[in-house]
Design a protein around this motif. Sequence first.
Motif, PDB file in Angstrom:
ATOM      1  N   THR A  12       1.015  -1.316  -0.101  1.00  0.00           N
ATOM      2  CA  THR A  12      -0.014   0.073   0.018  1.00  0.00           C
ATOM      3  C   THR A  12       0.835   1.300   0.017  1.00  0.00           C
ATOM      4  N   MET A  13       0.674   2.065  -1.062  1.00  0.00           N
ATOM      5  CA  MET A  13       1.357   3.371  -1.104  1.00  0.00           C
ATOM      6  C   MET A  13       0.516   4.458  -0.645  1.00  0.00           C
ATOM      7  N   GLY A  14       1.335   5.551   0.301  1.00  0.00           N
ATOM      8  CA  GLY A  14       0.355   6.348   0.764  1.00  0.00           C
ATOM      9  C   GLY A  14       1.304   7.900   0.681  1.00  0.00           C
ATOM     10  N   TRP A  15       0.460   9.032   0.512  1.00  0.00           N
ATOM     11  CA  TRP A  15       0.992  10.335   0.625  1.00  0.00           C
ATOM     12  C   TRP A  15       0.570  10.856   2.081  1.00  0.00           C
ATOM     13  N   ALA A  54       5.397   3.598   2.217  1.00  0.00           N
ATOM     14  CA  ALA A  54       5.194   2.041   1.860  1.00  0.00           C
ATOM     15  C   ALA A  54       4.702   1.523   2.947  1.00  0.00           C
ATOM     16  N   THR A  55       3.722   0.569   3.008  1.00  0.00           N
ATOM     17  CA  THR A  55       3.342  -0.445   3.841  1.00  0.00           C
ATOM     18  C   THR A  55       2.930  -1.791   3.340  1.00  0.00           C
ATOM     19  N   TYR A  56       3.403  -2.898   3.953  1.00  0.00           N
ATOM     20  CA  TYR A  56       3.168  -3.917   3.956  1.00  0.00           C
ATOM     21  C   TYR A  56       2.870  -4.995   5.262  1.00  0.00           C
ATOM     22  N   TYR A  57       1.953  -5.117   5.662  1.00  0.00           N
ATOM     23  CA  TYR A  57       1.591  -5.487   7.079  1.00  0.00           C
ATOM     24  C   TYR A  57       2.790  -4.747   7.941  1.00  0.00           C
ATOM     25  N   SER A  58       3.444  -5.229   9.028  1.00  0.00           N
ATOM     26  CA  SER A  58       4.477  -4.442   9.690  1.00  0.00           C
ATOM     27  C   SER A  58       5.477  -3.918   9.098  1.00  0.00           C
ATOM     28  N   ARG A  59       5.422  -3.901   7.740  1.00  0.00           N
ATOM     29  CA  ARG A  59       6.936  -3.237   7.079  1.00  0.00           C
ATOM     30  C   ARG A  59       6.205  -2.014   6.682  1.00  0.00           C
TER      31      ARG A  59
END
Length: 115
Positions: free
Chosen positions: A33-36, A97-102
């Motif tokens: 998941t990409m966020g601003w 950038a988010t992937y579970y706990s990363r």
Amino acid sequence: QVQLMESGGDLLQPGGSLRLSCAASGIAFSIYTMGWYRQAPGKQRELVADITSSMNTKYADSVKGRFTISRDNAKNTVSLQMNSLKPEDTAVYYCKATYYSRNYWGQGTQVTVSS
């Protein structure tokens, strides 16, 4: 090594448009998941918009209808198109950038909206 590199920040007048980009490396970009996010002086960092690996998007109420987030998995980039900018949009904008706990953050790019 994970790197998120934002670009596109600028000084512009109210009502203007700007496009921010974030180039990612060192991660399996398409699954993140990409966020601003943005942080104005004296305020907490807040979510502006994000886009999931399935292309689902979410926006802060303050930017709905004005900002659009998009991603290009072939180029490992996420962009934020910002229209009808207001002085209250002034902040440092960060890519995440988010992937579970990363979770990984970029260094930020300054957007200043002022007449």
